[in-house]
Design a protein around this motif. Structure first.
Motif, PDB file in Angstrom:
ATOM      1  N   PRO A 197       0.816  -1.482  -0.027  1.00  0.00           N
ATOM      2  CA  PRO A 197      -0.005  -0.067   0.003  1.00  0.00           C
ATOM      3  C   PRO A 197       0.917   1.355   0.143  1.00  0.00           C
ATOM      4  O   PRO A 197       1.921   1.239   0.552  1.00  0.00           O
ATOM      5  N   ALA A 198       0.271   2.222  -0.674  1.00  0.00           N
ATOM      6  CA  ALA A 198       1.024   3.660  -0.654  1.00  0.00           C
ATOM      7  C   ALA A 198      -0.155   4.711  -0.409  1.00  0.00           C
ATOM      8  O   ALA A 198      -0.722   4.991  -1.557  1.00  0.00           O
ATOM      9  N   PRO A 199      -0.543   4.898   0.738  1.00  0.00           N
ATOM     10  CA  PRO A 199      -1.823   5.784   0.983  1.00  0.00           C
ATOM     11  C   PRO A 199      -1.461   7.168   0.484  1.00  0.00           C
ATOM     12  O   PRO A 199      -0.623   7.771   0.345  1.00  0.00           O
ATOM     13  N   TYR A 200      -2.808   7.519  -0.344  1.00  0.00           N
ATOM     14  CA  TYR A 200      -3.022   8.685  -0.929  1.00  0.00           C
ATOM     15  C   TYR A 200      -1.927   8.966  -2.283  1.00  0.00           C
ATOM     16  O   TYR A 200      -2.041   9.965  -2.718  1.00  0.00           O
ATOM     17  N   GLN A 201      -1.389   7.743  -2.662  1.00  0.00           N
ATOM     18  CA  GLN A 201      -0.517   8.044  -3.795  1.00  0.00           C
ATOM     19  C   GLN A 201      -1.202   7.989  -5.214  1.00  0.00           C
ATOM     20  O   GLN A 201      -2.016   6.971  -5.127  1.00  0.00           O
ATOM     21  N   ALA A 202      -1.042   8.620  -6.065  1.00  0.00           N
ATOM     22  CA  ALA A 202      -1.844   8.748  -7.298  1.00  0.00           C
ATOM     23  C   ALA A 202      -1.246   7.404  -8.018  1.00  0.00           C
ATOM     24  O   ALA A 202      -0.099   7.659  -8.306  1.00  0.00           O
ATOM     25  N   GLN A 203      -1.775   6.540  -8.422  1.00  0.00           N
ATOM     26  CA  GLN A 203      -1.306   5.389  -8.979  1.00  0.00           C
ATOM     27  C   GLN A 203      -2.621   4.369  -9.903  1.00  0.00           C
ATOM     28  O   GLN A 203      -3.676   4.808  -9.549  1.00  0.00           O
ATOM     29  N   GLU A 204      -2.370   3.606 -10.620  1.00  0.00           N
ATOM     30  CA  GLU A 204      -3.138   2.967 -11.517  1.00  0.00           C
ATOM     31  C   GLU A 204      -3.903   2.135 -10.438  1.00  0.00           C
ATOM     32  O   GLU A 204      -5.276   1.813 -10.717  1.00  0.00           O
ATOM     33  N   PHE A 205      -3.543   1.345  -9.706  1.00  0.00           N
ATOM     34  CA  PHE A 205      -4.025   0.381  -8.697  1.00  0.00           C
ATOM     35  C   PHE A 205      -3.870   0.489  -7.260  1.00  0.00           C
ATOM     36  O   PHE A 205      -2.633   1.091  -6.744  1.00  0.00           O
ATOM     37  N   GLY A 206      -4.907   0.471  -6.324  1.00  0.00           N
ATOM     38  CA  GLY A 206      -4.882   0.800  -5.059  1.00  0.00           C
ATOM     39  C   GLY A 206      -4.755  -0.712  -4.457  1.00  0.00           C
ATOM     40  O   GLY A 206      -4.925  -1.714  -4.896  1.00  0.00           O
ATOM     41  N   SER A 207      -4.235  -0.696  -3.166  1.00  0.00           N
ATOM     42  CA  SER A 207      -3.964  -1.899  -2.162  1.00  0.00           C
ATOM     43  C   SER A 207      -3.942  -1.379  -1.001  1.00  0.00           C
ATOM     44  O   SER A 207      -3.731  -0.385  -0.449  1.00  0.00           O
ATOM     45  N   ILE A 208      -4.196  -2.414  -0.060  1.00  0.00           N
ATOM     46  CA  ILE A 208      -4.049  -2.274   1.568  1.00  0.00           C
ATOM     47  C   ILE A 208      -3.152  -3.340   2.272  1.00  0.00           C
ATOM     48  O   ILE A 208      -2.934  -4.409   1.362  1.00  0.00           O
ATOM     49  N   VAL A 330       4.309   7.577   5.498  1.00  0.00           N
ATOM     50  CA  VAL A 330       5.397   6.310   5.570  1.00  0.00           C
ATOM     51  C   VAL A 330       4.709   5.504   4.083  1.00  0.00           C
ATOM     52  O   VAL A 330       3.681   5.059   4.101  1.00  0.00           O
ATOM     53  N   ALA A 331       5.826   5.301   3.211  1.00  0.00           N
ATOM     54  CA  ALA A 331       5.649   4.071   2.165  1.00  0.00           C
ATOM     55  C   ALA A 331       5.084   5.249   0.861  1.00  0.00           C
ATOM     56  O   ALA A 331       4.838   4.393   0.038  1.00  0.00           O
ATOM     57  N   THR A 332       4.702   6.333   1.048  1.00  0.00           N
ATOM     58  CA  THR A 332       4.290   7.038  -0.015  1.00  0.00           C
ATOM     59  C   THR A 332       5.211   7.986  -0.706  1.00  0.00           C
ATOM     60  O   THR A 332       5.787   8.650  -0.093  1.00  0.00           O
ATOM     61  N   THR A 333       5.581   7.753  -1.860  1.00  0.00           N
ATOM     62  CA  THR A 333       6.855   8.192  -2.404  1.00  0.00           C
ATOM     63  C   THR A 333       6.630   9.247  -3.688  1.00  0.00           C
ATOM     64  O   THR A 333       7.138  10.075  -4.002  1.00  0.00           O
ATOM     65  N   GLY A 334       5.405   8.746  -4.376  1.00  0.00           N
ATOM     66  CA  GLY A 334       5.335   9.269  -5.558  1.00  0.00           C
ATOM     67  C   GLY A 334       4.100  10.396  -5.442  1.00  0.00           C
ATOM     68  O   GLY A 334       3.878  10.973  -4.395  1.00  0.00           O
ATOM     69  N   GLU A 335       3.623  10.954  -6.499  1.00  0.00           N
ATOM     70  CA  GLU A 335       2.766  11.970  -6.612  1.00  0.00           C
ATOM     71  C   GLU A 335       1.467  11.814  -5.950  1.00  0.00           C
ATOM     72  O   GLU A 335       0.841  10.386  -5.881  1.00  0.00           O
ATOM     73  N   CYS A 336       0.916  12.473  -5.200  1.00  0.00           N
ATOM     74  CA  CYS A 336      -0.210  12.522  -4.227  1.00  0.00           C
ATOM     75  C   CYS A 336      -1.374  12.886  -4.877  1.00  0.00           C
ATOM     76  O   CYS A 336      -1.387  13.548  -5.886  1.00  0.00           O
ATOM     77  N   LEU A 337      -2.623  12.188  -4.073  1.00  0.00           N
ATOM     78  CA  LEU A 337      -3.799  12.710  -4.769  1.00  0.00           C
ATOM     79  C   LEU A 337      -4.403  13.977  -4.424  1.00  0.00           C
ATOM     80  O   LEU A 337      -5.393  14.507  -4.889  1.00  0.00           O
ATOM     81  N   ALA A 338      -3.468  14.765  -3.487  1.00  0.00           N
ATOM     82  CA  ALA A 338      -4.017  15.981  -3.258  1.00  0.00           C
ATOM     83  C   ALA A 338      -2.409  16.655  -2.527  1.00  0.00           C
ATOM     84  O   ALA A 338      -1.733  16.003  -2.035  1.00  0.00           O
TER      85      ALA A 338
END
Length: 373
Positions: A197-208, A330-338
Motif C-alpha cells: 500500500p501507498a496511502p494517498y498516492q496517485a497510481q493505477e491500482f490501489g491496495s491495502i 510512510v511508504a508513499t513516495t510518488g505524486e499524491c492525490l492532493a
C-alpha cells in the motif's frame, strides 16, 4: 442517504488519562520511532499462514497459525495486565470493548480442523467471557463492532458516558489480529493483493495491507490535556461496501465537525488505507475544506489494524507529540492525490490539536478532535 450527520458532541472536559498500544513495531513509542525511520512493518505473507495461499502484505506480531488459545490471547493478556481490576465493568467504571473481528478467525480452525474446541473463541461474546473471567470485570461492558470505525464508536460512547455524568471513568479496549478468515476475505475483494500500500498516492491500482494491533485508553472527567474536545459520526447508508460516488459522506462528516476546530493549528490523522477511491475522496475533501493542514496516514507501515485502528493510531499520535516529531505518510513516495498529503515528518510543537478521521465499508465515518493544550 441521511441528509445530515448526527450533531457534533462537544466534550471539553473528557481527558485521556492513560493510553497504550502495540503494533507490529512494538509499543507506541517504539512504533513512532519506527515510523520516523520510515520503516515498513508489512511483509508478504501467505493468506492462509501455515496453510499457504497467495502472498499479501501483512504486519504481524507473531506467525499466523491455528492454535488454542488463539495466538492473540497471551499477547493481549500481557498487554492489559495494568487493567486487571475488579472495579472495571461496574456502574461508574464501564468498559467499551471494540473490534471488527474479535475471534472470528477461529471459524477457520473449526472448518479446517473440524474441531469444535475453537467455537468458544469465535464470537465477540465468547471473547468477552474469557476476558471477564481473566480480568475480574463486572457486567457493565458494551461490545461495539462496526468495521473500521469500531474504535471510534467505543471512544464516542465512552466520552459521552463521562460527559453526561453516567461514569467517573471509562475504559476502551480494542484488538484486531489477522487470520486466514480475515485475510482471505479482503483478498477476495482484490484490495489486499500482491502490491504494497501507498496511502494517498496517485497510481493505477490501489491496495491495502492489514496488521495486528491492540490498544486501550482510560478516559475521565478532568480539564487536562490531552482532551477529546469533539466527536462526530455519520453513516451514508449508500451501499454495503462502497462510498457514495460524489464523496458526500466525507464532505458532510468534515463539515459537521469543522466548527469544533477552534484553533487553526491542527494536523489531520487520516484513515488512508491505500485504496484509490476512498483515498482520493478523503485527500481531496480535506484539501478542499481544510486546506493547509497536513494529512498523514501510517497504514503503509503498520498495516490497517481494522476496527482497532482509531484507538491504535490515537495512541501513536499522542506518543509522537510527546517525542516532539509527527511521522509523515510512510511508504508513499510518488505524486499524491492532493497537495495536503504530508510525506515527511514535521515538528509537533507547531500544532495544538489533531483531527482524527475514520472511514469504513458502507460509508461509515467517524471524526474526533483531540487537543493538547
Amino acid at each position: 442517504m441521511p441528509s445530515q450527520p448526527l450533531p457534533v458532541c462537544f466534550n471539553h472536559s473528557v481527558h485521556i488519562r492513560e493510553i497504550a498500544c502495540q503494533t507490529c513495531h512494538g509499543s507506541a513509542s517504539e512504533s513512532v520511532s519506527a515510523l520516523l525511520r520510515n520503516e515498513v512493518g508489512l511483509r508478504f505473507t501467505p493468506i492462509y499462514g501455515e496453510d499457504g495461499g497467495d502472498s499479501v502484505p501483512l504486519a504481524l506480531r507473531s506467525p499466523m497459525q491455528k492454535s488454542l488459545p488463539p495466538r492473540w490471547w497471551s499477547d493481549l493478556l500481557s498487554f492489559i495486565q495494568p487493567l486487571v481490576s475488579a472495579d472495571w465493568g461496574t456502574v461508574r467504571r464501564p468498559v467499551f470493548l471494540t473490534s471488527s473481528n474479535f475471534g472470528i478467525d477461529a471459524l477457520y480452525g473449526i472448518s479446517s480442523e473440524r474441531d469444535v474446541s475453537y467455537a468458544p473463541w469465535a464470537t465477540p461474546h465468547g471473547c468477552l467471557a474469557f476476558l471477564k473471567k481473566e480480568l475480574g470485570w463486572g457486567d457493565n461492558v458494551t461490545i461495539l463492532s462496526h468495521a473500521c470505525v469500531s474504535a471510534q464508536l467505543g471512544l464516542y460512547q465512552a466520552a459521552q458516558s463521562i460527559h453526561q455524568d453516567f461514569a467517573d471513568e471509562a475504559l476502551v479496549l480494542s484488538f484486531d489480529y489477522v487470520g486466514p478468515f480475515v485475510a482471505a476475505g479482503f483478498h477476495s475483494l482484490k484490495i489486499l493483493n500482491g502490491q504494497m500500500p501507498a496511502p494517498y498516492q496517485a497510481q493505477e491500482f490501489g491496495s491495502i495491507g492489514i496488521g495486528d494491533g491492540m490498544a486501550y485508553a482510560i478516559l475521565d472527567k478532568q480539564d487536562k490535556a490531552p482532551r477529546i474536545t469533539a466527536q462526530a459520526l455519520y453513516n451514508e447508508m449508500y451501499h454495503f461496501t462502497s462510498n457514495a460516488p460524489d464523496a458526500s459522506g466525507f464532505t458532510k462528516t468534515i463539515l459537521s465537525i469543522q466548527q469544533a476546530l477552534e484553533s487553526d493549528n491542527y494536523w489531520i490523522k487520516g484513515h488512508g488505507t491505500g485504496t484509490l477511491e476512498a483515498g482520493r475522496f478523503e485527500a481531496e475533501t480535506t484539501n478542499k475544506l481544510l486546506p493547509r493542514h497536513p494529512l498523514v496516514s501510517w497504514k503503509g507501515s503498520i498495516g490497517h489494524t481494522l476496527g482497532s485502528c482509531a484507538l491504535v493510531e490515537l495512541a501513536l499520535a499522542l506518543a509522537a507529540h510527546e517525542q516532539g516529531e509527527i511521522p509523515g505518510t510512510v511508504a508513499t513516495t510518488g505524486e499524491c492525490l492532493a497537495p495536503n498529503v504530508q510525506k515527511d515528518s514535521f515538528a509537533a510543537k507547531d500544532f495544538d490539536s489533531t483531527l482524527f478521521l475514520s472511514n469504513a465499508f458502507g460509508g461509515a465515518h467517524g471524526a474526533m478532535v483531540v487537543s493538547y493544550v
